[in-house]
Design an enzyme around this catalytic site. Structure first.
Site, PDB file in Angstrom:
ATOM      1  N   ILE A  66     169.095  40.297  19.475  1.00 16.54           N
ATOM      2  CA  ILE A  66     168.942  40.954  18.112  1.00 16.54           C
ATOM      3  C   ILE A  66     168.883  42.438  18.786  1.00 16.54           C
ATOM      4  CG2 ILE A  66     166.630  40.730  18.213  1.00 16.54           C
ATOM      5  CD1 ILE A  66     166.915  41.054  14.970  1.00 16.54           C
ATOM      6  N   SER A  67     170.073  43.265  18.184  1.00 17.82           N
ATOM      7  CA  SER A  67     170.101  44.715  18.529  1.00 17.82           C
ATOM      8  C   SER A  67     168.909  45.521  18.137  1.00 17.82           C
ATOM      9  CB  SER A  67     171.334  45.286  17.787  1.00 17.82           C
ATOM     10  OG  SER A  67     172.626  44.896  18.045  1.00 17.82           O
ATOM     11  N   GLN A  68     168.694  46.595  18.977  1.00 21.35           N
ATOM     12  CA  GLN A  68     167.520  47.502  18.819  1.00 21.35           C
ATOM     13  C   GLN A  68     167.828  48.070  17.426  1.00 21.35           C
ATOM     14  OE1 GLN A  68     167.646  50.267  21.747  1.00 21.35           O
ATOM     15  NE2 GLN A  68     165.879  51.719  20.916  1.00 21.35           N
TER      16      GLN A  68
END
Ligand code: SAH
Length: 218
Positions: A66-68
């Site tokens: 899950i992206s930052q």
């Protein structure tokens, strides 16, 4: 098992995350409002509950991430989302980015190449709240020709090159936000498709994404 509970503690941590994103240079209040509205901990295993609001990426299933939050906010800001925009997302992953776009009123078409992740999305918690997200299992390099053209395209994996079919599927005047690989890290680019079909390019900061891979993975 995840308990879908958004406590005052979660809300407080989320508010702090929004303040941090503002300090880091995110200025679009609509993006910040969407991040404040969406419980990011719902998109992670409950073991991550306490740290879901740290500004960092996390492992999800199938070796993906899950992206930052900063990256999600940055890409979303560059997309200049307007209500009703038809947006193609490459890399559904946890569905967090797609949910932020849907919360901002976009009609989201999201593609994932990992069957395992696509199957997990069948249990997407916000399905009835955001019927404006449509899920597809496929290879993002191909886009979705039957649903084209799109107002916006967002790629959430490290692209080895600018996928020509995705440029084709963009409306004239449309924008594509793409992290283009520069050997190890990725330069965030925003492409604007001109009326004559040509493309202009703006370059932004460097980021680190999992690779955009060809073909599907059953
Ligand atoms: N937007 C996601 C980020 C996921 S990480 C989120 O909010 O959680 C990138 C995702 O892109 C991974 O799930 C990976 O499997 C997927 N991906 C990589 N190459 C792809 C391709 N060619 N087509 C579709 N998805 C791809």
């Amino acid at each position: 098992m995840r308990k879908y509970e958004d406590t005052y503690q979660h809300k407080g941590l989320r508010k702090k995350l929004v303040d941090l994103l503002r300090e880091k240079g995110i200025t679009d209040e609509r993006v910040l409002d969407a991040i404040n509205a969406i419980p990011r901990h719902y998109f992670l295993d409950s073991a991550f509950d306490k740290i879901a609001y740290e500004d960092r990426a996390f492992q999800i299933a199938a070796g993906q991430t899950i992206s930052q939050p900063y990256t999600v906010a940055y890409q979303t800001q560059l997309l200049q989302i307007k209500k009703g925009d038809k947006v193609l997302e490459i890399g559904t992953g946890s569905v967090y980015q797609a949910t932020i776009l849907a919360e901002m009123g976009a009609r989201v078409y999201t593609i994932e190449r990992q069957k395992k992740l696509y199957d997990l999305q069948k249990g997407y918690y916000f399905r009835s709240k955001y019927p404006n997200i449509k899920f597809f299992f496929g290879d993002g390099f191909e886009g979705l020709p039957t649903y084209a053209p799109f107002d916006k395209v967002i790629i959430t994996a490290a692209a080895p090159f600018i996928p020509p079919k995705l440029v084709e599927q963009l409306k004239p005047g449309g924008l594509m936000v793409i992290p283009l690989d520069e050997g190890g890290s990725q330069r965030m680019l925003r492409l604007t498709k001109q009326e004559d079909g040509s493309v202009t390019e703006e370059a932004f900061d460097l980021f680190s994404f999992v690779p955009m891979l060809t073909g599907k993975n059953l």
